[in-house]
Design a protein around this motif. Structure first.
Motif, PDB file in Angstrom:
ATOM      1  N   TYR A 175      34.773  41.122  32.667  1.00  0.00           N
ATOM      2  CA  TYR A 175      34.763  42.367  31.885  1.00  0.00           C
ATOM      3  C   TYR A 175      36.058  43.162  32.020  1.00  0.00           C
ATOM      4  O   TYR A 175      36.402  43.980  31.142  1.00  0.00           O
ATOM      5  CB  TYR A 175      33.571  43.235  32.295  1.00  0.00           C
ATOM      6  CG  TYR A 175      33.764  44.009  33.574  1.00  0.00           C
ATOM      7  CD1 TYR A 175      34.181  45.331  33.555  1.00  0.00           C
ATOM      8  CD2 TYR A 175      33.551  43.415  34.828  1.00  0.00           C
ATOM      9  CE1 TYR A 175      34.367  46.048  34.724  1.00  0.00           C
ATOM     10  CE2 TYR A 175      33.731  44.117  35.998  1.00  0.00           C
ATOM     11  CZ  TYR A 175      34.141  45.427  35.948  1.00  0.00           C
ATOM     12  OH  TYR A 175      34.328  46.131  37.102  1.00  0.00           O
ATOM     13  N   THR A 176      36.820  42.921  33.100  1.00  0.00           N
ATOM     14  CA  THR A 176      38.076  43.659  33.282  1.00  0.00           C
ATOM     15  C   THR A 176      39.122  43.246  32.250  1.00  0.00           C
ATOM     16  O   THR A 176      40.141  43.934  32.093  1.00  0.00           O
ATOM     17  CB  THR A 176      38.647  43.462  34.701  1.00  0.00           C
ATOM     18  OG1 THR A 176      39.008  42.081  34.878  1.00  0.00           O
ATOM     19  CG2 THR A 176      37.647  43.877  35.760  1.00  0.00           C
ATOM     20  N   HIS A 177      38.887  42.136  31.569  1.00  0.00           N
ATOM     21  CA  HIS A 177      39.821  41.683  30.532  1.00  0.00           C
ATOM     22  C   HIS A 177      39.581  42.382  29.200  1.00  0.00           C
ATOM     23  O   HIS A 177      40.328  42.175  28.244  1.00  0.00           O
ATOM     24  CB  HIS A 177      39.705  40.168  30.344  1.00  0.00           C
ATOM     25  CG  HIS A 177      40.147  39.387  31.535  1.00  0.00           C
ATOM     26  ND1 HIS A 177      39.875  38.032  31.705  1.00  0.00           N
ATOM     27  CD2 HIS A 177      40.843  39.759  32.650  1.00  0.00           C
ATOM     28  CE1 HIS A 177      40.382  37.620  32.848  1.00  0.00           C
ATOM     29  NE2 HIS A 177      40.970  38.651  33.436  1.00  0.00           N
ATOM     30  N   ILE A 178      38.531  43.184  29.103  1.00  0.00           N
ATOM     31  CA  ILE A 178      38.252  43.946  27.877  1.00  0.00           C
ATOM     32  C   ILE A 178      39.097  45.214  27.874  1.00  0.00           C
ATOM     33  O   ILE A 178      39.162  45.938  28.871  1.00  0.00           O
ATOM     34  CB  ILE A 178      36.753  44.307  27.780  1.00  0.00           C
ATOM     35  CG1 ILE A 178      35.918  43.038  27.591  1.00  0.00           C
ATOM     36  CG2 ILE A 178      36.502  45.280  26.626  1.00  0.00           C
ATOM     37  CD1 ILE A 178      34.421  43.291  27.626  1.00  0.00           C
ATOM     38  N   ASN A 179      39.748  45.468  26.758  1.00  0.00           N
ATOM     39  CA  ASN A 179      40.600  46.659  26.630  1.00  0.00           C
ATOM     40  C   ASN A 179      39.898  47.718  25.793  1.00  0.00           C
ATOM     41  O   ASN A 179      39.524  47.480  24.646  1.00  0.00           O
ATOM     42  CB  ASN A 179      41.927  46.285  25.968  1.00  0.00           C
ATOM     43  CG  ASN A 179      42.744  45.321  26.805  1.00  0.00           C
ATOM     44  OD1 ASN A 179      42.898  45.513  28.013  1.00  0.00           O
ATOM     45  ND2 ASN A 179      43.250  44.268  26.177  1.00  0.00           N
ATOM     46  N   MET A 180      39.743  48.901  26.382  1.00  0.00           N
ATOM     47  CA  MET A 180      39.132  50.019  25.676  1.00  0.00           C
ATOM     48  C   MET A 180      39.758  51.299  26.221  1.00  0.00           C
ATOM     49  O   MET A 180      39.589  51.633  27.405  1.00  0.00           O
ATOM     50  CB  MET A 180      37.615  50.016  25.877  1.00  0.00           C
ATOM     51  CG  MET A 180      36.852  50.870  24.890  1.00  0.00           C
ATOM     52  SD  MET A 180      35.067  50.559  25.010  1.00  0.00           S
ATOM     53  CE  MET A 180      34.484  51.588  23.654  1.00  0.00           C
ATOM     54  N   THR A 181      40.503  51.988  25.382  1.00  0.00           N
ATOM     55  CA  THR A 181      41.209  53.188  25.839  1.00  0.00           C
ATOM     56  C   THR A 181      40.233  54.348  26.024  1.00  0.00           C
ATOM     57  O   THR A 181      39.135  54.356  25.442  1.00  0.00           O
ATOM     58  CB  THR A 181      42.279  53.605  24.813  1.00  0.00           C
ATOM     59  OG1 THR A 181      41.632  54.030  23.608  1.00  0.00           O
ATOM     60  CG2 THR A 181      43.221  52.444  24.504  1.00  0.00           C
ATOM     61  N   GLN A 235      39.243  55.644  22.666  1.00  0.00           N
ATOM     62  CA  GLN A 235      38.241  54.802  22.009  1.00  0.00           C
ATOM     63  C   GLN A 235      36.859  55.048  22.610  1.00  0.00           C
ATOM     64  O   GLN A 235      35.870  55.160  21.880  1.00  0.00           O
ATOM     65  CB  GLN A 235      38.612  53.327  22.154  1.00  0.00           C
ATOM     66  CG  GLN A 235      39.718  52.866  21.235  1.00  0.00           C
ATOM     67  CD  GLN A 235      40.072  51.405  21.462  1.00  0.00           C
ATOM     68  OE1 GLN A 235      40.187  50.950  22.603  1.00  0.00           O
ATOM     69  NE2 GLN A 235      40.235  50.667  20.381  1.00  0.00           N
ATOM     70  N   LYS A 265      31.951  48.132  27.765  1.00  0.00           N
ATOM     71  CA  LYS A 265      32.370  47.418  28.982  1.00  0.00           C
ATOM     72  C   LYS A 265      31.248  47.373  30.008  1.00  0.00           C
ATOM     73  O   LYS A 265      31.025  46.352  30.670  1.00  0.00           O
ATOM     74  CB  LYS A 265      33.618  48.079  29.588  1.00  0.00           C
ATOM     75  CG  LYS A 265      34.886  47.856  28.792  1.00  0.00           C
ATOM     76  CD  LYS A 265      36.099  48.445  29.476  1.00  0.00           C
ATOM     77  CE  LYS A 265      36.569  47.578  30.633  1.00  0.00           C
ATOM     78  NZ  LYS A 265      37.901  47.995  31.126  1.00  0.00           N
ATOM     79  N   GLN A 311      35.953  41.926  22.309  1.00  0.00           N
ATOM     80  CA  GLN A 311      37.152  42.699  21.968  1.00  0.00           C
ATOM     81  C   GLN A 311      37.312  42.820  20.453  1.00  0.00           C
ATOM     82  O   GLN A 311      37.692  43.877  19.937  1.00  0.00           O
ATOM     83  CB  GLN A 311      38.394  42.041  22.576  1.00  0.00           C
ATOM     84  CG  GLN A 311      39.649  42.875  22.468  1.00  0.00           C
ATOM     85  CD  GLN A 311      39.552  44.149  23.313  1.00  0.00           C
ATOM     86  OE1 GLN A 311      39.315  44.089  24.497  1.00  0.00           O
ATOM     87  NE2 GLN A 311      39.736  45.305  22.682  1.00  0.00           N
ATOM     88  N   ASP A 343      37.533  46.393  18.531  1.00  0.00           N
ATOM     89  CA  ASP A 343      38.671  46.737  17.675  1.00  0.00           C
ATOM     90  C   ASP A 343      38.222  47.010  16.237  1.00  0.00           C
ATOM     91  O   ASP A 343      38.718  47.925  15.569  1.00  0.00           O
ATOM     92  CB  ASP A 343      39.719  45.624  17.705  1.00  0.00           C
ATOM     93  CG  ASP A 343      40.360  45.451  19.080  1.00  0.00           C
ATOM     94  OD1 ASP A 343      40.256  46.384  19.901  1.00  0.00           O
ATOM     95  OD2 ASP A 343      40.955  44.379  19.330  1.00  0.00           O
TER      96      ASP A 343
END
Length: 421
Positions: free
Chosen positions: A156-162, A165, A297, A405, A409
């Protein structure tokens, strides 16, 4: 192997035969004479291939038994057989190692002609036994070629969410849900299983889900479908946790997965009701992580920990998930092979819906690799506040993280469009 001549002749004969059976208007001087001609052609192909009939009554006649296919049959399987009738002849007398026939594998396409896929695997080996058809179905459904390879990533650490967002998701997302199917390697899948193997699947999964090694936040209770009290059933029903019952329009009944219902089926949920497992429905296991709000996440992380915890318990018992580098995680329906994952959010889009309507919104989502469903499923209107279920469309050829992801997005873009509408 077919010679070029026999393959062409066989295709012509089978297409003519299938036209007869479908009630074609093709004009023959004598139908019985034409069928005799077709059968003679098939016999010459069999001789060319070195196929022997064996004991009388043990062989399927690929012409006389060719299924009726007409405009009511919507499945990809029916489209493939109509375009390639020689494939029916190739597999009509082929069985998987456990004995499931090709006709049994494709029966759902004809008993429930509205279904989209039309073939189900009774065991993992079915994807090799009926490879040519399975490859065409998987390519047609996913755009995934026989030479392609799959990859898995559940970190889950590979998921990008600012943070920005995350704030928008909390504002526009009603709830988040991630689910995926898994099969236990070495045991037949629901359409082809027997009572003993089905009960073995239930035993393995119930033990894994209730073991002391499960993380504290995933601990809960397993409810055998045939052994619940009425109060338990009502509580699960009101929470929306009970899976579908076998019915004439669902794949569960028509692919053979509902035999002996409800024997060896069950439902597990954790104490917080954020982690749910269906046992021996369409797949051995459907694992679902869910919660209110838009913290994708967190939902994904819980799902991944649960999937991995169950697998650890299975390995301790000498089993594991069915997986290979081409198909990824193997499931009953070819539409779910790969990750088996569907990550979705219930997203409020009232202004965008008013501006675009259902069809154009669905088309927009499709262009982003997403699927939009209304309150009552595909092609239906949204919920009372303009809610749509938005999920990843693909299942294979990209990792679990990549698919989630893609959903994040895409939803981010939809929220921006909603704000601008």
């Amino acid at each position: 192997m077919f010679s070029a001549v026999s393959k062409t002749a066989g295709r012509t004969a089978l297409m003519a035969g299938s036209a007869i059976l479908a009630g074609s208007t093709v004009s023959f001087s004598s139908t019985s004479d034409k069928v005799d001609d077709i059968l003679n052609t098939v016999k010459s192909i069999e001789a060319d291939l070195g196929i022997s009939k064996g004991p009388a009554g043990n062989q399927v006649d690929p012409i006389g038994n060719f299924p009726i296919i007409n405009s009511s049959h919507k499945s990809l399987l029916c489209k493939i057989l109509k375009e390639n009738p020689e494939l029916y002849a190739k597999y009509a007398n082929v069985k998987t190692p456990s004995g499931m026939t090709f006709d049994q594998a494709i029966q759902a396409a004809f008993d429930a002609p509205h279904l989209g896929v039309g073939i189900a695997a009774g065991e993992v080996a079915a994807y090799d036994t009926f490879k040519e058809v399975m490859d065409l179905v998987i390519d047609g459904w996913h755009g995934y070629k026989p030479e392609d390879s799959h990859t898995s990533d559940m970190d889950y650490t590979h998921i990008n969410m600012t943070p920005a967002q995350a704030k928008k998701f909390d504002q526009y997302v009603v709830s988040t849900r991630i689910r995926a199917g898994r099969s236990i390697d070495g045991l037949a899948l629901p359409p082809g299983t027997d009572r003993k193997q089905r009960r073995k699947v239930e035993s393995l999964l119930a033990n894994a889900l209730t073991s002391a090694s499960m993380p504290d936040d995933l601990k809960g209770k397993y409810y055998p479908l045939g052994g619940m009290t009425k109060d338990e059933e009502n509580a699960l029903q009101s929470a929306g946790f009970l899976f579908q019952k076998p019915g004439p329009r669902n794949v569960l009944l028509n692919c053979g997965a509902a035999r002996d219902w409800p024997d060896a089926r069950g439902i597990f949920h954790n104490n917080d009701k954020t982690f749910l497992v269906w046992v021996n429905e369409e797949d051995h296991m459907r694992c679902i992580s869910m919660q209110n709000g838009g913290n994708v996440k967190e939902v994904f992380a819980r799902w991944a920990r649960a999937i991995n915890a169950v697998e650890g318990s299975l390995k301790d018992a000498g089993y594991g998930y069915a997986y290979n580098d081409h198909l990824g995680y193997i499931t009953t329906c070819p539409s779910n092979v790969g990750t088996g994952l569907r990550g979705s959010v219930m997203l409020k889009l009232p202004k965008l819906y008013k501006k675009m309507g259902v069809h154009d919104l669905e088309e927009l989502c499709d262009s982003m690799g997403l699927q939009a469903r209304g309150a009552r499923g595909e092609h239906s209107p949204p919920g009372p506040n303009g809610e749509f279920d938005i999920s990843n469309k693909g299942r294979i050829g990209a990792s679990e993280v990549a698919l989630v992801q893609r959903m994040i997005d895409g939803v981010d873009k939809l929220i921006a469009m909603e704000e601008a509408a």
